[in-house]
Write an enzyme that holds these catalytic residues in place. Structure first.
Site, short mmCIF file in Angstrom:
data_model
loop_
_atom_site.label_atom_id
_atom_site.label_comp_id
_atom_site.label_asym_id
_atom_site.label_seq_id
_atom_site.Cartn_x
_atom_site.Cartn_y
_atom_site.Cartn_z
CE LYS A 1 -3.77 -2.46 2.31
NZ LYS A 1 -4.56 -2.70 3.52
CD GLN B 1 -3.35 -4.49 6.59
OE1 GLN B 1 -3.46 -3.43 5.97
NE2 GLN B 1 -3.82 -5.62 6.13
CG ASP C 1 -9.06 0.35 5.58
OD1 ASP C 1 -8.88 -0.13 4.45
OD2 ASP C 1 -8.27 0.20 6.53
N1 GUN Z 1 -6.98 -6.61 6.58
C1 GUN Z 1 -7.45 -7.33 5.51
N2 GUN Z 1 -7.95 -6.51 4.57
C2 GUN Z 1 -7.80 -5.26 5.02
C3 GUN Z 1 -8.12 -3.98 4.49
O1 GUN Z 1 -8.66 -3.83 3.37
N3 GUN Z 1 -7.78 -2.92 5.28
C4 GUN Z 1 -7.23 -3.06 6.50
N4 GUN Z 1 -6.96 -1.95 7.20
N5 GUN Z 1 -6.92 -4.23 7.03
C5 GUN Z 1 -7.20 -5.32 6.29
#
Ligand code: GUN
Length: 290
Positions: A54, A98, A121
């Site tokens: 990311k 995350q 998110d």
């Molecule tokens: N863990 C698995 N998928 C995601 C996501 O799209 N965003 C975040 N913050 N954590 C995750």
């Protein structure tokens, strides 16, 4: 039949180039450079890989990135403190924490602590409620990326029967809401199935669009797929040999489906792209409010 491959990697590159051009124009016109804070707690290998992906995508698109890697024994109060600081930091337009988090930290408390206008998110109850009420602001990145994948590959959703296998807050529920919303990439008839659904194979076989987000390797087999259906694989599972594999038996299902997304190289790159899309929008919402 051999299914058309829905190449998420190629589409993500195209869309990330579009986002990078929009960022350059925004900055050239004196607007803000979009900034994303990405927080990882602990040293989960998979999480570290995702967060790195990311951050790298952000930097390629001309965003400012603010990575935070906190130790596994971080307390909930310490994490809340950092989020509070980032909520009021003007260069940070988006905040990503995350998931999953270590067990001493309540995920819902953390999700609720991020200001909804920085919740790129799309996990905050306010943003989920806006989506459910037909007024989406920030939508969770994986379902949003899947919707883009369908639209840009000209897979008609209007009037189609879409079956979503999985009912999580992050994927299944927002996916169903997007597919049933009005407009491009929506207007579908949606069924949400899950591990407790009776005769799941028959439900899956009735789908024109089948979205597998159940978190079990090779769960969807060829006999569960209607000939010609579009199959989207959200799974990220590791085999005992450490190989990345999806929720769909790709080899067999691709002989039946009309279109199929691979793992890796399907939904994953689209999730990252939608995070950039949401963060760019967050920087623009901030501009209008200042
Ligand atoms: N863990 C698995 N998928 C995601 C996501 O799209 N965003 C975040 N913050 N954590 C995750």
């Amino acid at each position: 039949m051999t299914a058309r491959i829905l190449d998420g990697r190629a589409l993500a590159l195209t869309m990330q180039a579009e986002i990078a051009a929009a960022v350059a124009e925004q900055v050239n016109c004196g607007g803000p450079r979009p900034g994303l804070a990405a927080i990882q707690v602990g040293d989960n290998d998979a999480s570290a890989r995702y967060v790195r992906g990311k951050i790298e995508a952000c930097e390629r698109a001309g965003f400012a990135s603010f990575p935070y890697r906190l130790p596994a024994d971080t307390t909930e109060a310490q994490l809340l403190n950092l989020i509070e600081r980032l909520n009021s930091e003007p260069h940070v337009h988006g905040i990503l924490v995350q998931l999953p988090l270590p067990c001493q930290i309540n995920e819902q408390t953390i999700i609720g602590a991020v200001w909804p206008i920085k919740d790129v998110d799309g996990f905050h109850p306010t943003n989920q409620g806006l989506l459910a009420s037909g007024n989406p602001r920030f939508v969770a990145c994986t379902p949003l990326g899947i919707q883009q994948m369908l639209v840009r590959n000209c897979i008609a959703t209007e009037g189609a029967h879409a079956v979503v296998i999985g009912r999580s807050n992050i994927v299944g529920k927002p996916m169903a809401l997007l597919l049933m919303s009005k407009g491009p990439g929506g207007d579908a008839t949606v069924t949400v199935a899950h591990s407790k659904s009776r005769d799941l194979a028959a439900i899956a076989r009735s789908a024109d669009i089948l979205i597998a987000a159940i978190g079990r390797a090779h769960f969807v087999t060829a006999d569960m797929v209607k000939p010609g259906a579009a199959v989207i694989d959200v799974g990220i599972n590791r085999t005992s040999k450490g190989k990345l594999t999806g929720d769909v038996d790709f080899h067999e299902v691709s002989k039946v489906a009309g279109a199929i997304s691979p793992v890796p190289g399907g939904v994953g790159p689209m999730t990252i792209t939608m995070l950039l899309h949401n963060t760019l929008r967050a920087s623009q919402i901030g501009q209008r409010q200042s």
